[in-house]
Each structure stands twice: as structure tokens, then as C-alpha cells.
Write a protein that holds these residues in place. Structure first.
Motif, PDB file in Angstrom:
ATOM      1  N   HIS A   3       0.865  -1.184   0.000  1.00 38.61           N
ATOM      2  CA  HIS A   3       0.000   0.000   0.000  1.00 38.61           C
ATOM      3  C   HIS A   3       0.899   1.231   0.000  1.00 38.61           C
ATOM      4  N   HIS A  12       0.101  -3.318   6.145  1.00 43.02           N
ATOM      5  CA  HIS A  12      -0.297  -2.977   4.783  1.00 43.02           C
ATOM      6  C   HIS A  12       0.792  -3.276   3.762  1.00 43.02           C
ATOM      7  N   THR A 125      -8.702   2.200   5.639  1.00 43.60           N
ATOM      8  CA  THR A 125      -8.722   1.049   4.736  1.00 43.60           C
ATOM      9  C   THR A 125      -9.543  -0.101   5.318  1.00 43.60           C
ATOM     10  N   LEU A 127     -12.442  -0.076   6.375  1.00 47.55           N
ATOM     11  CA  LEU A 127     -13.834  -0.006   5.946  1.00 47.55           C
ATOM     12  C   LEU A 127     -14.113  -0.924   4.761  1.00 47.55           C
ATOM     13  N   HIS A 128     -13.045  -1.343   4.081  1.00 46.57           N
ATOM     14  CA  HIS A 128     -13.187  -2.223   2.927  1.00 46.57           C
ATOM     15  C   HIS A 128     -12.852  -3.674   3.283  1.00 46.57           C
ATOM     16  N   GLY A 129     -12.749  -3.959   4.570  1.00 47.67           N
ATOM     17  CA  GLY A 129     -12.297  -5.281   4.994  1.00 47.67           C
ATOM     18  C   GLY A 129     -13.343  -6.369   4.943  1.00 47.67           C
ATOM     19  N   ASP A 131     -18.007  -7.182   4.131  1.00 49.46           N
ATOM     20  CA  ASP A 131     -19.304  -6.644   3.711  1.00 49.46           C
ATOM     21  C   ASP A 131     -19.829  -5.632   4.715  1.00 49.46           C
ATOM     22  N   GLU A 132     -19.661  -5.965   5.977  1.00 45.48           N
ATOM     23  CA  GLU A 132     -20.125  -5.083   7.055  1.00 45.48           C
ATOM     24  C   GLU A 132     -18.988  -4.870   8.044  1.00 45.48           C
ATOM     25  N   TYR A 152     -15.915  -7.411  11.796  1.00 45.87           N
ATOM     26  CA  TYR A 152     -15.979  -7.619  10.346  1.00 45.87           C
ATOM     27  C   TYR A 152     -16.900  -8.798  10.066  1.00 45.87           C
ATOM     28  N   ASP A 154     -18.506 -11.144   7.057  1.00 43.81           N
ATOM     29  CA  ASP A 154     -18.524 -11.621   5.679  1.00 43.81           C
ATOM     30  C   ASP A 154     -19.837 -12.374   5.493  1.00 43.81           C
TER      31      ASP A 154
END
Length: 231
Positions: A3, A12, A125, A127-129, A131-132, A152, A154
Motif C-alpha cells: 500500500h 499494509h 482502509t 472499511l473495505h475489509g 461486507d459489514e 468484520y 462476511d
């Protein structure tokens, strides 16, 4: 994974071993990938098979070796708050910024402001780990975060992780982490997750807390780190 916006973040910028590999080849690949973009640190994450095989080679090369336990919850979700007097709430990144900066300053007192800024801002970052994603916290009347954790979920695979459980040193032992984990577990069960897990250092005390809360070891991962020479 790499990253470019957060070169100071080991999490990262690391190599993940997902298939069997010769230890010497893995060591060379790490230098080629991380060194190739000018990073001074080295970080490798491996499954148990690769971790056991690579440990002697990486340790001989100056890496620190840690084993993390994957602990899955084995019971039902609590049907009520662990302590009704403790209010657990979902917060945003702004609410966590001050406490996160303080935590990193405690852990890395000699780090530059630039490094600390990266370690604080990298949370975006997360927040993209999945679905929720939910950031849970217990705050005082002034809004200061006393304890926190990330959840997190899935949905497609019906898996949830409770991660980065942290309580400020002055507020440990008050049941805040327990309350946050209970809230995270309820959220996971409400999303019909079949597996809810946490990751704990095999040598650190939180694994005992998680065991008391109904989590049992279901796997292991290995982490190899060689820090950069500059903070």
C-alpha cells in the motif's frame, strides 16, 4: 500486499505465504517484494505448515517469530448486555482518531509524526475489509474512547471476526472489553454467521480472556517480522 499510501504500516506491506514454499525461496521472495519498493521492514504471515517449516530460516535471518491463535466461539450469543451499565456504541473513524494516536505514541515513543500519522489514518482502509464493518467503543461522558474493537462480517461466507480489542491502560478491569465483545458476538449471530473468531498472541494474556468468553483455538498462523532500522 503493498500500500503506497502507508509505507510505515507493516500490516499494509507484507508477504503472505498461501502455498507450500521452500524457506530459502520464501526469504528471497520477501526481500525481492518488499525491498524492491524501498521498504526497510520485512513482514511475513504464514499458515501453520509454512510457518513451522520456515521458522528456523527466518529466525536465523534476524526475524522475530510470533504465533497467533485463531480462536472460534463455541457457544451461543449472549441474549443481553454483559453489563447493562456499560454502553457500547458504534462510532466512526473520527471518534477513534485521538485514542488511536495516543495508543501509537505509547507504543512507539520515538516514531516520527509522519509514521504515527500513517498508522492512525490507515484505519480508513479497514472499511473495505468485509461486507459489514463496525467500530464499537465505550466512551466517557466527554466522548473519549476508553475501550474499542472492530467487527468484520462476511455475509457470503457467514463468517465474522472481532479484531483489535483495546482498552486504555487506566480503564482495564472494568468489563469494557467483555461488553464490546458481547455486542460484537450478538451482531455476528444476528447476521447468521456460523463462525465468529478472534486472533490472539499465543504468548499474551488476552487469549485467557477469550477462552473465558467461550473461544477455543481452531488454528494457528505465524508472523515473522524484521523491523526497519529507523522508527
Amino acid at each position: 500486499m503493498l500500500h503506497e499510501n502507508f509505507p510505515a504500516s507493516y500490516d499494509h506491506n507484507k508477504v503472505i505465504l498461501t502455498a507450500p514454499v521452500e524457506p530459502a525461496e520464501a526469504l528471497a521472495a520477501v526481500d525481492r517484494v518488499l525491498g524492491g519498493v524501498g521498504l526497510g521492514h520485512r513482514m511475513v504471515v504464514a499458515d501453520d505448515l509454512n510457518g513451522v517449516a520456515c521458522a528456523p530460516t527466518f529466525v536465523d535471518a534476524g526475524y522475530q517469530h510470533a504465533i497467533n491463535l485463531i480462536m472460534g466461539h463455541t457457544g451461543a450469543a449472549p441474549d443481553r448486555p454483559a453489563d447493562p451499565a456499560i454502553r457500547v456504541e458504534q462510532v466512526d473513524l473520527d471518534a477513534l482518531r485521538e485514542s488511536t494516536r495516543y495508543e501509537w505514541r505509547e507504543q512507539l515513543p520515538h516514531a516520527s509524526d509522519e509514521v504515527v500519522d500513517q498508522l492512525v489514518e490507515r484505519r480508513a482502509t479497514l472499511l473495505h475489509g468485509a461486507d459489514e464493518v463496525a467500530f464499537l467503543a465505550v466512551r466517557d461522558v466527554a466522548g473519549r474512547v476508553l475501550s474499542r474493537a472492530d467487527v468484520y462480517i462476511d455475509s457470503a461466507h457467514r463468517i465474522a471476526q472481532i479484531e483489535d480489542v483495546m482498552t486504555s491502560r487506566a480503564y482495564t478491569g472494568r468489563g469494557y472489553a467483555r461488553a464490546i465483545m458481547a455486542d460484537g458476538l450478538r451482531r455476528a449471530h444476528a447476521a447468521c454467521c456460523d463462525l465468529v473468531f478472534v486472533v490472539a498472541d499465543a504468548q499474551d494474556w488476552p487469549r485467557h480472556l477469550y477462552a473465558r468468553l467461550g473461544y477455543a483455538t481452531v488454528g494457528r498462523i505465524h508472523v515473522f517480522v524484521r523491523p526497519t532500522s529507523k522508527p
